[in-house]
Design a protein around this motif. Structure first.
Motif, PDB file in Angstrom:
ATOM      1  N   ASN A 138       0.802  -1.220   0.000  1.00 58.59           N
ATOM      2  CA  ASN A 138       0.000   0.000   0.000  1.00 58.59           C
ATOM      3  C   ASN A 138       0.838   1.274   0.000  1.00 58.59           C
ATOM      4  OD1 ASN A 138      -2.530  -1.210  -0.081  1.00 58.59           O
ATOM      5  ND2 ASN A 138      -2.652  -1.408   2.141  1.00 58.59           N
ATOM      6  N   LEU A 139       2.155   1.158   0.145  1.00 57.21           N
ATOM      7  CA  LEU A 139       3.012   2.339   0.086  1.00 57.21           C
ATOM      8  C   LEU A 139       3.134   2.808  -1.361  1.00 57.21           C
ATOM      9  CD1 LEU A 139       5.908   1.319   2.525  1.00 57.21           C
ATOM     10  CD2 LEU A 139       3.982   2.848   3.000  1.00 57.21           C
ATOM     11  N   ALA A 140       3.033   4.111  -1.555  1.00 53.24           N
ATOM     12  CA  ALA A 140       3.052   4.650  -2.915  1.00 53.24           C
ATOM     13  C   ALA A 140       4.337   4.318  -3.655  1.00 53.24           C
ATOM     14  CB  ALA A 140       2.850   6.160  -2.874  1.00 53.24           C
ATOM     15  N   ALA A 141       5.445   4.233  -2.945  1.00 55.76           N
ATOM     16  CA  ALA A 141       6.735   4.010  -3.593  1.00 55.76           C
ATOM     17  C   ALA A 141       6.950   2.557  -4.006  1.00 55.76           C
ATOM     18  CB  ALA A 141       7.871   4.443  -2.659  1.00 55.76           C
ATOM     19  N   VAL A 142       6.161   1.646  -3.465  1.00 52.86           N
ATOM     20  CA  VAL A 142       6.387   0.216  -3.696  1.00 52.86           C
ATOM     21  C   VAL A 142       5.546  -0.271  -4.863  1.00 52.86           C
ATOM     22  CG1 VAL A 142       6.202  -2.088  -2.696  1.00 52.86           C
ATOM     23  CG2 VAL A 142       6.984  -0.176  -1.284  1.00 52.86           C
ATOM     24  N   VAL A 143       6.213  -0.861  -5.839  1.00 52.06           N
ATOM     25  CA  VAL A 143       5.534  -1.394  -7.014  1.00 52.06           C
ATOM     26  C   VAL A 143       5.223  -2.879  -6.846  1.00 52.06           C
ATOM     27  CG1 VAL A 143       5.751  -1.801  -9.498  1.00 52.06           C
ATOM     28  CG2 VAL A 143       6.677   0.298  -8.484  1.00 52.06           C
ATOM     29  N   ASP A 144       6.135  -3.629  -6.210  1.00 52.03           N
ATOM     30  CA  ASP A 144       5.949  -5.068  -6.075  1.00 52.03           C
ATOM     31  C   ASP A 144       6.667  -5.566  -4.826  1.00 52.03           C
ATOM     32  OD1 ASP A 144       5.040  -7.650  -7.109  1.00 52.03           O
ATOM     33  OD2 ASP A 144       7.167  -8.067  -7.397  1.00 52.03           O
ATOM     34  N   VAL A 145       6.085  -6.592  -4.189  1.00 44.46           N
ATOM     35  CA  VAL A 145       6.671  -7.215  -3.003  1.00 44.46           C
ATOM     36  C   VAL A 145       6.727  -8.718  -3.237  1.00 44.46           C
ATOM     37  CG1 VAL A 145       6.469  -7.617  -0.519  1.00 44.46           C
ATOM     38  CG2 VAL A 145       5.711  -5.433  -1.493  1.00 44.46           C
ATOM     39  N   THR A 146       7.909  -9.309  -3.095  1.00 45.44           N
ATOM     40  CA  THR A 146       8.044 -10.760  -3.212  1.00 45.44           C
ATOM     41  C   THR A 146       8.817 -11.279  -2.004  1.00 45.44           C
ATOM     42  OG1 THR A 146      10.089 -10.540  -4.507  1.00 45.44           O
ATOM     43  CG2 THR A 146       8.018 -10.722  -5.724  1.00 45.44           C
ATOM     44  N   VAL A 147       8.517 -12.504  -1.608  1.00 46.62           N
ATOM     45  CA  VAL A 147       9.183 -13.127  -0.466  1.00 46.62           C
ATOM     46  C   VAL A 147      10.450 -13.811  -0.942  1.00 46.62           C
ATOM     47  CG1 VAL A 147       8.977 -14.818   1.381  1.00 46.62           C
ATOM     48  CG2 VAL A 147       6.984 -13.447   0.724  1.00 46.62           C
ATOM     49  N   ALA A 148      11.581 -13.431  -0.358  1.00 48.95           N
ATOM     50  CA  ALA A 148      12.863 -14.025  -0.726  1.00 48.95           C
ATOM     51  C   ALA A 148      13.268 -15.133   0.227  1.00 48.95           C
ATOM     52  CB  ALA A 148      13.946 -12.947  -0.767  1.00 48.95           C
ATOM     53  N   GLY A 149      12.700 -15.124   1.448  1.00 48.72           N
ATOM     54  CA  GLY A 149      13.048 -16.161   2.409  1.00 48.72           C
ATOM     55  C   GLY A 149      12.364 -15.939   3.738  1.00 48.72           C
ATOM     56  N   VAL A 150      12.240 -17.053   4.508  1.00 54.15           N
ATOM     57  CA  VAL A 150      11.651 -17.008   5.844  1.00 54.15           C
ATOM     58  C   VAL A 150      12.593 -17.738   6.789  1.00 54.15           C
ATOM     59  CG1 VAL A 150       9.687 -17.635   7.288  1.00 54.15           C
ATOM     60  CG2 VAL A 150       9.311 -16.996   4.893  1.00 54.15           C
ATOM     61  N   ASP A 151      12.900 -17.099   7.921  1.00 55.65           N
ATOM     62  CA  ASP A 151      13.831 -17.692   8.882  1.00 55.65           C
ATOM     63  C   ASP A 151      13.313 -17.418  10.286  1.00 55.65           C
ATOM     64  OD1 ASP A 151      15.903 -18.777  10.256  1.00 55.65           O
ATOM     65  OD2 ASP A 151      17.330 -17.163   9.834  1.00 55.65           O
ATOM     66  N   GLY A 152      12.638 -18.429  10.875  1.00 50.37           N
ATOM     67  CA  GLY A 152      12.100 -18.251  12.217  1.00 50.37           C
ATOM     68  C   GLY A 152      11.098 -17.098  12.230  1.00 50.37           C
ATOM     69  N   GLY A 153      11.401 -16.105  13.046  1.00 50.21           N
ATOM     70  CA  GLY A 153      10.534 -14.932  13.128  1.00 50.21           C
ATOM     71  C   GLY A 153      10.946 -13.823  12.196  1.00 50.21           C
ATOM     72  N   GLY A 154      11.815 -14.158  11.234  1.00 53.31           N
ATOM     73  CA  GLY A 154      12.286 -13.148  10.295  1.00 53.31           C
ATOM     74  C   GLY A 154      11.754 -13.384   8.898  1.00 53.31           C
ATOM     75  N   LEU A 155      11.510 -12.308   8.198  1.00 58.85           N
ATOM     76  CA  LEU A 155      10.985 -12.387   6.837  1.00 58.85           C
ATOM     77  C   LEU A 155      11.868 -11.537   5.937  1.00 58.85           C
ATOM     78  CD1 LEU A 155       8.596 -13.377   5.050  1.00 58.85           C
ATOM     79  CD2 LEU A 155       7.424 -11.245   5.637  1.00 58.85           C
ATOM     80  N   LEU A 156      12.401 -12.141   4.895  1.00 61.19           N
ATOM     81  CA  LEU A 156      13.229 -11.419   3.936  1.00 61.19           C
ATOM     82  C   LEU A 156      12.407 -11.166   2.678  1.00 61.19           C
ATOM     83  CD1 LEU A 156      15.982 -10.212   3.225  1.00 61.19           C
ATOM     84  CD2 LEU A 156      16.628 -12.434   2.261  1.00 61.19           C
ATOM     85  N   LEU A 157      12.254  -9.914   2.336  1.00 58.31           N
ATOM     86  CA  LEU A 157      11.438  -9.508   1.196  1.00 58.31           C
ATOM     87  C   LEU A 157      12.274  -8.776   0.168  1.00 58.31           C
ATOM     88  CD1 LEU A 157       8.467  -8.040   3.278  1.00 58.31           C
ATOM     89  CD2 LEU A 157       8.504 -10.262   2.135  1.00 58.31           C
ATOM     90  N   THR A 158      11.871  -8.886  -1.080  1.00 54.79           N
ATOM     91  CA  THR A 158      12.464  -8.092  -2.150  1.00 54.79           C
ATOM     92  C   THR A 158      11.413  -7.118  -2.641  1.00 54.79           C
ATOM     93  OG1 THR A 158      13.927  -9.885  -2.836  1.00 54.79           O
ATOM     94  CG2 THR A 158      13.545  -8.120  -4.417  1.00 54.79           C
ATOM     95  N   LEU A 159      11.747  -5.835  -2.590  1.00 51.34           N
ATOM     96  CA  LEU A 159      10.817  -4.783  -2.983  1.00 51.34           C
ATOM     97  C   LEU A 159      11.275  -4.132  -4.279  1.00 51.34           C
ATOM     98  CD1 LEU A 159       9.942  -5.217  -0.034  1.00 51.34           C
ATOM     99  CD2 LEU A 159       9.755  -2.745   0.208  1.00 51.34           C
ATOM    100  N   THR A 160      10.354  -3.980  -5.203  1.00 52.71           N
ATOM    101  CA  THR A 160      10.598  -3.170  -6.388  1.00 52.71           C
ATOM    102  C   THR A 160       9.959  -1.818  -6.130  1.00 52.71           C
ATOM    103  OG1 THR A 160      10.493  -5.132  -7.787  1.00 52.71           O
ATOM    104  CG2 THR A 160      10.325  -2.988  -8.880  1.00 52.71           C
ATOM    105  N   THR A 161      10.760  -0.767  -6.211  1.00 54.96           N
ATOM    106  CA  THR A 161      10.263   0.567  -5.877  1.00 54.96           C
ATOM    107  C   THR A 161      10.522   1.525  -7.030  1.00 54.96           C
ATOM    108  OG1 THR A 161      12.328   1.363  -4.883  1.00 54.96           O
ATOM    109  CG2 THR A 161      10.817   0.163  -3.457  1.00 54.96           C
ATOM    110  N   GLU A 162       9.832   2.652  -6.971  1.00 54.41           N
ATOM    111  CA  GLU A 162      10.072   3.719  -7.936  1.00 54.41           C
ATOM    112  C   GLU A 162      10.481   4.970  -7.177  1.00 54.41           C
ATOM    113  OE1 GLU A 162       6.463   4.223 -10.060  1.00 54.41           O
ATOM    114  OE2 GLU A 162       5.263   4.585  -8.289  1.00 54.41           O
ATOM    115  N   GLY A 163      11.250   5.801  -7.821  1.00 51.07           N
ATOM    116  CA  GLY A 163      11.723   7.001  -7.154  1.00 51.07           C
ATOM    117  C   GLY A 163      12.853   6.688  -6.196  1.00 51.07           C
ATOM    118  N   GLU A 164      13.121   7.609  -5.304  1.00 45.63           N
ATOM    119  CA  GLU A 164      14.207   7.452  -4.348  1.00 45.63           C
ATOM    120  C   GLU A 164      13.777   6.539  -3.202  1.00 45.63           C
ATOM    121  OE1 GLU A 164      15.292  11.300  -3.053  1.00 45.63           O
ATOM    122  OE2 GLU A 164      15.572  12.098  -5.066  1.00 45.63           O
ATOM    123  N   VAL A 165      14.693   5.666  -2.790  1.00 48.40           N
ATOM    124  CA  VAL A 165      14.420   4.771  -1.672  1.00 48.40           C
ATOM    125  C   VAL A 165      14.111   5.579  -0.413  1.00 48.40           C
ATOM    126  CG1 VAL A 165      15.393   2.993  -0.174  1.00 48.40           C
ATOM    127  CG2 VAL A 165      15.829   2.929  -2.637  1.00 48.40           C
TER     128      VAL A 165
END
Length: 380
Positions: free
Chosen positions: A315-342
């Motif tokens: 729902n963030l305006a800067a984020v175009v796509d969210v994909t899950v790169a990995g799950v480790d216990g209580g941690g979640l690693l995501l890959t975000l495709t964004t537009e504009g400045e991070v």
């Protein structure tokens, strides 16, 4: 920290239907609840960004089409955060076919209010959010998401007999005008309670002076991201005359205003404030889909947490796509495709404290452009 305040964009006055003097205990309780909610977050989710409501004299197609163009222009300015976009060639072409962006419309009768008791027929326009966002992206124009910073308003009025600060519980035409202009630009407002604490923190004489340090100290209990202070009086020609000061990121900017009527007096101040906020928070879409970052989020312990984190990021305006790169216990690693400045995305995340930063970002020695951000999910 809890989820952001969702009280219809924090336009406090609209949430208090009670007239002054009616149900005082209940009204005081409501004001206290609103204060507590506002203190939990410096941002709110603004609803109705893609809707417009305009006065109409009938139900004819010609008038409706003309108002659809006007409504689309209002929505585009609100969603982009910039009035300058109306001069863009793509936007001019879109305004000429505004009906293609319209999802639904309806006619309603406004029964009026204490300050404006007359009935009025209104045309409600609901535009397609996907089409609007796509238009702004294709035109490489800014996009300002619905998560927006709260602006605290200290407004002092001189009625010729005395001066007083407009509070959250007041009901008058000047406050109504401020709120209506803020809705038009999608700027969430909060008015002070003006209880004993506020009266001691900011006496009327200091509010009239609009001194920076006094405003900052008096506003601390509300924790706003920005402060809009104003003073106004009516001169011999019955014009509304005064000055506005906007305080944001420790910088104060001011403008003098003279208006023929109360509706016009707040317009330039609200536009000025909205322009500055959008310039800071809106995503510049000129760089389309060209940035990928990794996001490590801790304290994601359930399927519910996972769903809430991904929905929040999408729902963030800067984020175009969210994909899950990995799950480790209580941690979640995501890959975000964004537009504009991070940095724009980081600033948007910082508004509501749903994701709490854990450490500075890191880069890969093999790929210096690869960025990893570390956060902790702050469960609702």
């Amino acid at each position: 920290m809890s989820a952001p305040n969702r009280i219809n964009s924090a336009w406090i006055a609209d949430q208090l239907p009670y007239k002054p003097g009616y149900f005082p205990a209940l009204k005081t309780l409501l004001l206290v609840i609103l204060l507590l909610l506002a203190r939990q977050s410096a941002a709110v989710e603004v609803n109705g960004l893609y809707d417009a409501e305009l006065p109409v004299s009938g139900s004819g197609a010609a008038e409706r089409n003309a108002l659809a163009r006007q409504g689309l222009a209002e929505v585009l300015v609100r969603v982009s955060g910039s009035r300058k976009i109306l001069a863009n060639e793509r936007i001019e072409q879109a305004l000429a076919r505004s009906d293609t962006f319209l999802r639904q419309f309806s006619y309603v009768t406004n029964s009026g209010s204490t300050e404006r008791p007359e009935e009025q027929q209104l045309l409600q326009l609901y535009f397609d959010a996907t089409l609007i966002d796509g238009l702004l992206r294709r035109a490489k124009l800014p996009l300002w998401g619905k998560n927006r910073p709260v602006v605290l308003v200290w407004l002092t009025i001189d009625d010729g007999q005395s001066r007083h600060i407009i509070s959250a519980g007041d009901d008058n035409e000047l406050k109504t005008a401020v709120i209506e202009h803020a809705k038009r630009r999608g700027v969430p407002l909060l008015f002070p309670l003006m209880d004993l604490h506020d009266e001691a923190a900011l006496p009327v004489v200091e509010a009239w002076g609009m001194f920076k340090e006094s405003l900052l100290q008096a506003s601390a209990r509300y924790q706003p991201k920005a402060i809009l202070a104003g003073r106004v009086y009516r001169n011999g020609d019955l014009q509304w005359t005064g000055r506005w000061q906007f305080l944001f990121n420790d910088e104060m900017s001011g403008l003098n205003v003279t208006a023929a009527d109360v509706d016009s007096f707040p317009e330039s101040a609200i536009d000025f404030s909205a322009d500055l906020l959008a310039d800071f928070y809106a995503v510049m879409t000129a760089r389309l889909y060209d940035t990928r970052i990794s996001l490590q989020v801790d304290c994601v312990d359930s399927v519910t947490d996972y769903a809430q984190v991904t929905e929040y990021l999408q729902n963030l305006a800067a984020v175009v796509d969210v994909t899950v790169a990995g799950v480790d216990g209580g941690g979640l690693l995501l890959t975000l495709t964004t537009e504009g400045e991070v940095q724009k995305m980081v600033e948007a995340i910082a508004l509501d404290h749903k994701l709490v930063p854990q450490q500075s970002h890191t880069t890969s020695p093999a790929n210096p452009d690869a960025i990893t951000l570390f956060y902790r999910w702050n469960k609702p």
